[in-house]
Design a protein around this motif. Structure first.
Motif, PDB file in Angstrom:
ATOM      1  N   LEU A   1       3.388   7.971   9.306  1.00 34.85           N
ATOM      2  CA  LEU A   1       4.237   6.782   9.232  1.00 34.85           C
ATOM      3  C   LEU A   1       5.692   7.197   9.438  1.00 34.85           C
ATOM      4  O   LEU A   1       6.161   8.133   8.797  1.00 34.85           O
ATOM      5  N   PRO A   2       6.433   6.513  10.314  1.00 37.86           N
ATOM      6  CA  PRO A   2       7.868   6.819  10.435  1.00 37.86           C
ATOM      7  C   PRO A   2       8.594   6.403   9.160  1.00 37.86           C
ATOM      8  O   PRO A   2       8.584   5.228   8.788  1.00 37.86           O
ATOM      9  N   HIS A   3       9.208   7.371   8.475  1.00 33.25           N
ATOM     10  CA  HIS A   3       9.768   7.058   7.165  1.00 33.25           C
ATOM     11  C   HIS A   3      10.933   6.072   7.269  1.00 33.25           C
ATOM     12  O   HIS A   3      11.194   5.319   6.333  1.00 33.25           O
ATOM     13  N   LEU A   4      11.617   6.045   8.412  1.00 34.15           N
ATOM     14  CA  LEU A   4      12.689   5.066   8.569  1.00 34.15           C
ATOM     15  C   LEU A   4      12.133   3.653   8.732  1.00 34.15           C
ATOM     16  O   LEU A   4      12.837   2.678   8.485  1.00 34.15           O
ATOM     17  N   GLY A   5      10.865   3.556   9.138  1.00 37.24           N
ATOM     18  CA  GLY A   5      10.226   2.238   9.219  1.00 37.24           C
ATOM     19  C   GLY A   5       9.835   1.689   7.862  1.00 37.24           C
ATOM     20  O   GLY A   5       9.428   0.519   7.766  1.00 37.24           O
ATOM     21  N   LEU A   6       9.973   2.515   6.822  1.00 39.30           N
ATOM     22  CA  LEU A   6       9.645   2.063   5.470  1.00 39.30           C
ATOM     23  C   LEU A   6      10.826   1.399   4.772  1.00 39.30           C
ATOM     24  O   LEU A   6      10.720   1.069   3.582  1.00 39.30           O
ATOM     25  N   VAL A   7      11.939   1.225   5.476  1.00 40.49           N
ATOM     26  CA  VAL A   7      13.132   0.643   4.856  1.00 40.49           C
ATOM     27  C   VAL A   7      12.853  -0.722   4.234  1.00 40.49           C
ATOM     28  O   VAL A   7      13.245  -0.978   3.082  1.00 40.49           O
ATOM     29  N   PRO A   8      12.179  -1.662   4.935  1.00 41.26           N
ATOM     30  CA  PRO A   8      11.918  -2.965   4.293  1.00 41.26           C
ATOM     31  C   PRO A   8      11.111  -2.843   2.999  1.00 41.26           C
ATOM     32  O   PRO A   8      11.405  -3.530   2.010  1.00 41.26           O
TER      33      PRO A   8
ATOM     34  N   SER B   1      18.377  10.507   8.086  1.00 38.76           N
ATOM     35  CA  SER B   1      18.031   9.446   7.138  1.00 38.76           C
ATOM     36  C   SER B   1      19.278   8.910   6.441  1.00 38.76           C
ATOM     37  O   SER B   1      19.379   7.711   6.161  1.00 38.76           O
TER      38      SER B   1
END
Length: 282
Positions: free
Chosen positions: A130-137, A218
């Protein structure tokens, strides 16, 4: 020529030849190599200055390096740059310590213990896809939009490189070395200290360098989400007022922080792995 004159001439020639000891030659080669490495960045800066000064690139789109340095000097004098830099460094240090420490502990547990490998490695391998920056929401829902969000992003960025390289470094050690240490009567702690740790250090340093790079990336994203301080906040605030020189200054600060951290890690790696001689470029 007499014997005395020949002897004196030979002595003078020998002194001239010994004027530059062999130990000084590697230092000279190292200094020359450093100058060569600095040549291409200097050339880029000169070309950048030229294309902006001649009007090939509008100053509103890309200010000249001299203008960026002027903005940095101005912000440094009034304390703005120092305050934002301190906040960014604090977030990065906490996030890297949390993510890197957790990655090291779990990577060592998965690499050394079979049960740890069975329980820890599968979910970590799934999560790293999983792209960790895509976990922002999702992180905003979990921890809000304050400081925990920014530190969590840095920690996530640092966790996976450290975990993967610690795990790979331990598993890449030749098992015959461990068996030889056991045969010599070394305890489990001694084998860990004298065999496992030195063997895993090269991979671990690589993981740390990758972790620092991911941590800075990040931090750039985290400081642009409802931040009130930090280099990212300074850049977003400058964008609102079309201060392109300050935006570019922020990018350069991030780049310099990344280069400085990588430089420090390379020095630490060179000293910690002084016993290893790898392939050198010719």
């Amino acid at each position: 020529m007499s014997v005395t004159q020949a002897t004196a001439a030979g002595t003078v020639s020998g002194l001239r030849g010994a004027a530059v000891p062999d130990s000084a030659r590697p230092r000279r080669r190292t200094a020359a190599r450093r100058w060569r490495r600095a040549l291409s960045p200097l050339l880029i800066v000169l070309v950048w200055e030229a294309v902006t000064r001649t009007g090939l690139v509008p100053d509103s789109k890309l200010p000249a390096p001299s203008a960026v340095l002027g903005a940095g000097w101005r912000l440094a004098l009034d304390g703005t740059l120092g305050g934002h830099l301190l906040d960014s460094l604090t977030r990065a240090a906490i996030g890297l310590a949390v993510g890197g420490g957790l990655g090291l502990v779990l990577g060592a547990a998965a690499g050394l213990i079979r049960l740890g490998d069975d329980l820890i490695d599968p979910p970590v391998q799934m999560a790293r896809m999983l792209p960790h920056l895509g976990l922002v929401p999702l992180l905003i829902i979990w921890v809000g939009i304050g400081e925990p969000l920014k530190i969590s992003l840095v920690a996530l960025g640092a966790f996976f490189p450290v975990y993967l390289n610690a795990y790979a470094g331990i598993r890449g050690i030749d098992e015959r070395l461990v068996e030889a240490a056991r045969t010599c009567g070394l305890s489990a702690l001694a084998r860990l200290r004298h065999v496992v740790l030195p063997g895993a250090l090269p991979s671990l340093f690589l993981g740390l360098r990758l972790a620092f790079a991911a941590g800075w990336l990040s931090l750039v994203v985290g400081e642009q989400v409802n931040a009130q301080s930090g280099i990212g906040f300074m850049m977003m605030e400058a964008r609102e007022f079309s201060q392109t020189d300050v935006v570019v200054l922020g990018l350069l600060v991030y780049a310099l922080l990344g280069l400085l951290s990588d430089f420090v890690l390379r020095i630490a790696e060179r000293r910690a792995l002084a016993w290893r001689r790898g392939l050198r470029a010719t």
